[in-house]
Design a protein around this motif. Structure first.
Motif, PDB file in Angstrom:
ATOM      1  N   ALA A  49       3.192  -0.831  -4.984  1.00  0.00           N
ATOM      2  CA  ALA A  49       2.917  -0.851  -6.187  1.00  0.00           C
ATOM      3  C   ALA A  49       2.327   0.357  -7.010  1.00  0.00           C
ATOM      4  CB  ALA A  49       2.274  -2.152  -6.550  1.00  0.00           C
ATOM      5  N   GLY A  50       1.252   0.754  -6.318  1.00  0.00           N
ATOM      6  CA  GLY A  50       0.314   1.764  -6.631  1.00  0.00           C
ATOM      7  C   GLY A  50       1.341   3.024  -6.791  1.00  0.00           C
TER       8      GLY A  50
ATOM      9  N   GLY B 230      -0.293 -12.100  -5.037  1.00  0.00           N
ATOM     10  CA  GLY B 230      -0.505 -12.551  -3.563  1.00  0.00           C
ATOM     11  C   GLY B 230       0.310 -11.628  -2.513  1.00  0.00           C
ATOM     12  N   ARG B 231       0.518 -10.360  -2.897  1.00  0.00           N
ATOM     13  CA  ARG B 231       1.270  -9.608  -1.867  1.00  0.00           C
ATOM     14  C   ARG B 231       0.287  -8.822  -1.080  1.00  0.00           C
ATOM     15  NH1 ARG B 231       6.424  -8.333  -3.567  1.00  0.00           N
ATOM     16  NH2 ARG B 231       6.598  -7.000  -1.677  1.00  0.00           N
ATOM     17  N   ASP B 232       0.662  -8.345   0.235  1.00  0.00           N
ATOM     18  CA  ASP B 232      -0.343  -7.655   1.207  1.00  0.00           C
ATOM     19  C   ASP B 232      -0.488  -6.392   0.797  1.00  0.00           C
ATOM     20  OD1 ASP B 232       1.964  -6.261   1.540  1.00  0.00           O
ATOM     21  OD2 ASP B 232       2.708  -7.168   3.550  1.00  0.00           O
ATOM     22  N   ALA B 233      -1.338  -5.676   1.457  1.00  0.00           N
ATOM     23  CA  ALA B 233      -1.894  -4.369   1.257  1.00  0.00           C
ATOM     24  C   ALA B 233      -0.872  -3.377   1.051  1.00  0.00           C
ATOM     25  CB  ALA B 233      -2.969  -3.980   2.338  1.00  0.00           C
ATOM     26  N   ARG B 234       0.188  -3.474   2.062  1.00  0.00           N
ATOM     27  CA  ARG B 234       1.337  -2.466   1.941  1.00  0.00           C
ATOM     28  C   ARG B 234       1.946  -2.584   0.622  1.00  0.00           C
ATOM     29  NH1 ARG B 234       4.038  -3.931   7.523  1.00  0.00           N
ATOM     30  NH2 ARG B 234       3.317  -5.798   7.091  1.00  0.00           N
ATOM     31  N   SER B 235       2.214  -3.954   0.161  1.00  0.00           N
ATOM     32  CA  SER B 235       2.848  -3.924  -1.037  1.00  0.00           C
ATOM     33  C   SER B 235       1.941  -3.430  -2.176  1.00  0.00           C
ATOM     34  CB  SER B 235       3.278  -5.346  -1.282  1.00  0.00           C
ATOM     35  OG  SER B 235       4.035  -5.992  -0.442  1.00  0.00           O
TER      36      SER B 235
ATOM     37  N   ALA C  86      -2.236  -1.276 -10.779  1.00  0.00           N
ATOM     38  CA  ALA C  86      -1.013  -1.844 -10.116  1.00  0.00           C
ATOM     39  C   ALA C  86      -1.215  -2.435  -8.664  1.00  0.00           C
ATOM     40  CB  ALA C  86       0.007  -0.684 -10.064  1.00  0.00           C
ATOM     41  N   HIS C  87      -2.151  -1.751  -8.003  1.00  0.00           N
ATOM     42  CA  HIS C  87      -2.527  -2.292  -6.630  1.00  0.00           C
ATOM     43  C   HIS C  87      -3.088  -3.483  -6.937  1.00  0.00           C
ATOM     44  CE1 HIS C  87      -3.863  -1.892  -2.380  1.00  0.00           C
ATOM     45  NE2 HIS C  87      -4.654  -2.762  -2.776  1.00  0.00           N
ATOM     46  N   VAL C  88      -4.008  -3.826  -7.744  1.00  0.00           N
ATOM     47  CA  VAL C  88      -4.702  -5.120  -8.061  1.00  0.00           C
ATOM     48  C   VAL C  88      -3.945  -6.173  -8.461  1.00  0.00           C
ATOM     49  CG1 VAL C  88      -6.548  -6.145  -9.233  1.00  0.00           C
ATOM     50  CG2 VAL C  88      -7.008  -3.990  -8.404  1.00  0.00           C
ATOM     51  N   ALA C  89      -2.946  -5.722  -9.502  1.00  0.00           N
ATOM     52  CA  ALA C  89      -2.137  -6.728 -10.027  1.00  0.00           C
ATOM     53  C   ALA C  89      -1.359  -7.323  -9.090  1.00  0.00           C
ATOM     54  CB  ALA C  89      -1.181  -5.745 -11.107  1.00  0.00           C
TER      55      ALA C  89
END
Length: 318
Positions: free
Chosen positions: A98-99, A89-94, A80-83
């Motif tokens: 997602a994870g 194109g979302r940031d790390a917090r997103s 989910a994080h990678v997706a």
């Protein structure tokens, strides 16, 4: 009709009734908050206490069960994080949101009444073994990744020291009613002392309403969160949550040779949709609230079908 189909219909009908009660203003908005508070602070902790204190655990130490379930979380969370990062194109917090949304099953409000209805007290006892470490592990992972995401997104000045993180984590842990119920149950079990008859009846009475009230309160909460946009991204996360996570759990259960009931509970737990924790973590991160809300709402609706399919697959293969 498979034997578990009736339980699925009852569970999701109770959620729908709660949703309808909120949508048609049958209840005041604050009533749903009050029900949720009662479920989380009194009914479910007492249910966990009584289950852990009195249940019979026939499968020994649950190491294989934990490896099975947390492998499914790790694979799904990472995917989910990678997706979200690479695909949208979302940031790390997103990515953290997602994870959590894809990997954090709703094991309390939905999982406890669901597992009790499908697999009875034995299934609830196995689920309690997952819940006992699920919340602390997921809380710790969320806090650590929260700080990493802040630094990755250029907000390092707002990050906290290690000591502050550790003390804050343990403060949240020891004050969490679910953890208190679990620890109290372990103490009662290890002490060998029986719960007095009157106290046991009082506890059982309060714990007995945990399931239906939890489902009703969940329906009320879903109306408050609802679908808030970002549907394409949410559908990607819901697909991972409802399809990938139970598939990994099933594969690990077969690989490790889990006892049949443990394996079925692990797959069923992994197939459940995300709960409100994903939205709470998104709010703390200050991003992804709409994504978490939409994913939770859509995922709960679709799980009425997908969870039944996974239970049918588990019945066939295990």
């Amino acid at each position: 009709m498979p034997p578990f189909a009736e339980t699925i219909l009852v569970v999701f009908t109770l959620i729908a009734i709660g949703y309808g009660a909120a949508a048609f203003r049958v209840l005041k908005p604050e009533t749903g908050d009050g029900l949720s508070d009662f479920v989380f602070t009194i009914a479910v902790p007492l249910l966990l206490f009584r289950t852990i204190a009195t249940a019979t655990f026939d499968h020994g130490a649950p190491w294989a069960l934990w490896v099975t379930y947390f492998t499914a979380i790790f694979v799904t969370w990472s995917s989910a994080h990678v997706a979200i990062r690479s695909g949208f194109g979302r940031d790390a917090r997103s990515g953290v949101v997602a994870g959590v949304t894809a990997g954090f099953s709703n094991l309390v409000l939905l999982g406890i009444p669901f597992m009790s209805g499908v697999y009875g007290e034995a299934g609830l006892a196995i689920l309690s073994q997952i819940v006992s470490i699920h919340l602390p592990v997921m809380m710790a992972a969320s806090i650590i990744l929260f700080e990493w995401a802040l630094k990755r997104d250029g907000a390092g000045a707002a990050s906290k020291s290690v000591v502050t993180l550790v003390t804050g984590f343990f403060r949240q842990l020891i004050s969490n009613p679910l953890i208190i119920g679990i620890v109290a149950g372990l103490v009662a079990r290890l002490s060998g002392l029986e719960i007095p008859a009157i106290a046991d009846r009082v506890i059982a009475t309060l714990a007995g309403v945990a399931g239906p009230l939890a489902l009703f309160a969940m329906g009320v909460s879903l109306w408050g969160y609802g679908i808030r946009g970002q549907v394409r991204q949410a559908l990607a996360l819901v697909s991972l949550k409802l399809l990938l996570m139970p598939a990994v759990a099933l594969g690990m259960a077969l690989l490790l040779g889990l006892p049949e009931l443990q394996a079925k509970v692990a797959v069923a737990a992994a197939s459940l949709p995300a709960g409100v924790n994903s939205w709470l973590i998104a709010s703390r991160l200050g991003t992804g609230q709409r994504l978490a809300s939409t994913s939770m709402t859509i995922g709960t609706a679709l799980a009425a079908v997908s969870t039944g399919l996974w239970l049918l697959i588990a019945e066939t293969l295990l």
